[in-house]
Design a protein around this motif. Structure first.
Motif, PDB file in Angstrom:
ATOM      1  N   SER A 238       6.326  -0.392  -1.583  1.00 42.93           N
ATOM      2  CA  SER A 238       5.808  -0.865  -0.301  1.00 42.93           C
ATOM      3  C   SER A 238       5.946  -2.384  -0.181  1.00 42.93           C
ATOM      4  O   SER A 238       6.350  -2.906   0.860  1.00 42.93           O
ATOM      5  CB  SER A 238       4.345  -0.460  -0.145  1.00 42.93           C
ATOM      6  OG  SER A 238       3.768  -1.043   1.004  1.00 42.93           O
TER       7      SER A 238
ATOM      8  N   HIS B  32       0.872  -1.180   0.000  1.00 42.21           N
ATOM      9  CA  HIS B  32       0.000   0.000   0.000  1.00 42.21           C
ATOM     10  C   HIS B  32       0.904   1.224   0.000  1.00 42.21           C
ATOM     11  O   HIS B  32       1.869   1.282   0.767  1.00 42.21           O
ATOM     12  CB  HIS B  32      -0.898   0.003   1.244  1.00 42.21           C
ATOM     13  CG  HIS B  32      -1.857   1.150   1.275  1.00 42.21           C
ATOM     14  ND1 HIS B  32      -3.015   1.180   0.516  1.00 42.21           N
ATOM     15  CD2 HIS B  32      -1.817   2.321   1.968  1.00 42.21           C
ATOM     16  CE1 HIS B  32      -3.647   2.308   0.755  1.00 42.21           C
ATOM     17  NE2 HIS B  32      -2.945   3.019   1.626  1.00 42.21           N
TER      18      HIS B  32
ATOM     19  N   GLN C 286       8.454  -4.408   2.500  1.00 40.81           N
ATOM     20  CA  GLN C 286       7.938  -5.347   3.495  1.00 40.81           C
ATOM     21  C   GLN C 286       8.507  -6.752   3.304  1.00 40.81           C
ATOM     22  O   GLN C 286       8.795  -7.462   4.269  1.00 40.81           O
ATOM     23  CB  GLN C 286       6.410  -5.405   3.410  1.00 40.81           C
ATOM     24  CG  GLN C 286       5.708  -4.127   3.802  1.00 40.81           C
ATOM     25  CD  GLN C 286       4.205  -4.227   3.595  1.00 40.81           C
ATOM     26  OE1 GLN C 286       3.541  -5.087   4.189  1.00 40.81           O
ATOM     27  NE2 GLN C 286       3.668  -3.379   2.736  1.00 40.81           N
TER      28      GLN C 286
ATOM     29  N   LYS D 101       3.173   2.442   3.046  1.00 37.76           N
ATOM     30  CA  LYS D 101       3.314   1.469   4.124  1.00 37.76           C
ATOM     31  C   LYS D 101       4.719   0.869   4.107  1.00 37.76           C
ATOM     32  O   LYS D 101       5.138   0.252   3.135  1.00 37.76           O
ATOM     33  CB  LYS D 101       2.271   0.363   3.985  1.00 37.76           C
ATOM     34  CG  LYS D 101       2.312  -0.632   5.139  1.00 37.76           C
ATOM     35  CD  LYS D 101       1.171  -1.630   5.079  1.00 37.76           C
ATOM     36  CE  LYS D 101       1.220  -2.571   6.278  1.00 37.76           C
ATOM     37  NZ  LYS D 101       0.093  -3.544   6.288  1.00 37.76           N
TER      38      LYS D 101
ATOM     39  N   GLU E  21       8.511   4.735   4.999  1.00 42.03           N
ATOM     40  CA  GLU E  21       8.725   6.062   5.560  1.00 42.03           C
ATOM     41  C   GLU E  21      10.199   6.472   5.582  1.00 42.03           C
ATOM     42  O   GLU E  21      10.524   7.646   5.384  1.00 42.03           O
ATOM     43  CB  GLU E  21       8.158   6.122   6.989  1.00 42.03           C
ATOM     44  CG  GLU E  21       6.649   5.888   7.075  1.00 42.03           C
ATOM     45  CD  GLU E  21       6.268   4.406   7.076  1.00 42.03           C
ATOM     46  OE1 GLU E  21       5.073   4.101   7.100  1.00 42.03           O
ATOM     47  OE2 GLU E  21       7.195   3.563   7.051  1.00 42.03           O
TER      48      GLU E  21
END
Length: 336
Positions: free
Chosen positions: A103, A81, A107, A84, A87
């Protein structure tokens, strides 16, 4: 080093059951060919991405089906997303990807790192950047990461800047990796070490335990491995890629580098063992320096107890000169 050359050197200068060491193993070509040819294989390198590739090649999941199943299990744990998990990602990295794609990578990569999933992580990093549909980035170069937004302006090629989902591309990469699936003799060890070559040889490899060393040591100030792999290194947790660059810049520095290496190398080599070097030219101040000549001069002084058995000149095909950064290579076969 090309796999065909590595295979031929392995077959010529060793026998099944021997132990082969590549102390500057790069992406693991020599250890892989050694293992395929039923030799115990040891690879050493200081570049984390090179080590990842070596571990992936030497210890893949048993089957393609198991590799795909594992990949899908990890993919089920992420939720791509925009924003997500991204940052803290620097702008120069984010510029390569659609925010949703970024994203997913942000992850998935730490998950694979934490679980030591070397094969899956190597597959993911292998599709990070290119301009082809099977890759994850915006239009970019393949070997050295830089955006090709001038050749492919966003307003003229909007489809190249759309979201690229990871699963189908990762599964396709796994399938390509299994097209030449190696068969190993599991009674023979396959080891990979990351760190300074001299230290690893001194601390991890027993004296008189190696039958053959086959390697292509760094040329003089020719390649910037950190810079050229900076995007992949970032997702391996290496933010300061520059710390991995830097090679001998003068003949004296190169002699000192080879002297340290040879001193350690002969300690782990068996009596009558082979040292096979693949060496090339370096351009220094407009003049070509043949690194094989530097090594030959050192060996001829009889400091190391090595005998020059054979010298083979190998011209690099014109189409490969830019990627190889040298016009010719020399194979030096030494005997302990």
């Amino acid at each position: 080093m090309k796999s065909t050359m590595a295979k031929e050197l392995v077959q010529t200068y060793s026998s099944p059951g021997d132990t082969i060491l590549d102390p500057f193993s790069g992406s693991g070509t020599v250890p892989l060919e050694a293992a395929i040819e039923q030799r115990a294989a040891i690879g050493v390198d200081r570049n984390p991405y090179s080590i990842l590739l070596s571990k992936a090649k030497l210890n893949p999941p048993e089957t393609e089906k198991k590799a795909k199943q594992k990949a899908k299990e990890y993919l089920a744990k992420i939720e791509p997303h925009p924003g997500k998990g991204t940052e803290s990602i620097p702008e120069w990295v984010a510029d390569f990807f659609h925010p949703k794609t970024l994203s997913g990578i942000a992850q998935l990569s730490p998950l694979l790192r934490e679980e030591n999933e070397h094969f899956l992580l190597a597959c993911l990093l292998g599709i990070l950047h290119h301009q082809r549909p099977g890759f994850l980035s915006y239009p970019a170069s393949n070997l050295k990461p830089y955006l090709r937004d001038k050749k492919f302006p966003r307003d003229e090629y909007p489809e190249k800047y759309e979201y690229r989902e990871i699963e189908s591309r990762l599964i396709s990469k796994i399938e390509r990796a299994y097209r030449r699936f190696p068969e190993f003799d599991d009674s023979l060890t396959r080891s990979v070490y990351m760190g300074d070559t001299e230290e690893i040889i001194n601390q991890e490899i027993p004296n008189n335990s190696v039958d053959t060393i086959i390697t292509s040591p760094p040329y003089m100030n020719k390649l910037d491995y950190g810079r050229d792999n900076r995007l992949r290194l970032y997702f391996l947790g290496i933010e300061d890629y520059k710390e991995l660059d830097g090679s001998p810049e003068s003949k004296k520095q190169y002699r000192d580098f080879l002297d340290r290496f040879l001193t350690e190398a002969i300690s782990v080599l068996r009596p009558d063992g082979n040292l096979i070097f693949v060496m090339g030219e370096s351009q220094r101040s407009g003049a070509a320096v043949d690194t094989s000549e530097v090594l030959t001069e050192m060996v001829n002084k009889n400091k190391y107890g090595l005998k020059m058995e054979q010298v083979i000149q190998d011209k690099v095909p014109r189409r490969e000169i830019n990627s190889m950064s040298t016009k010719s290579e020399t194979i030096l076969a030494l005997k302990n």
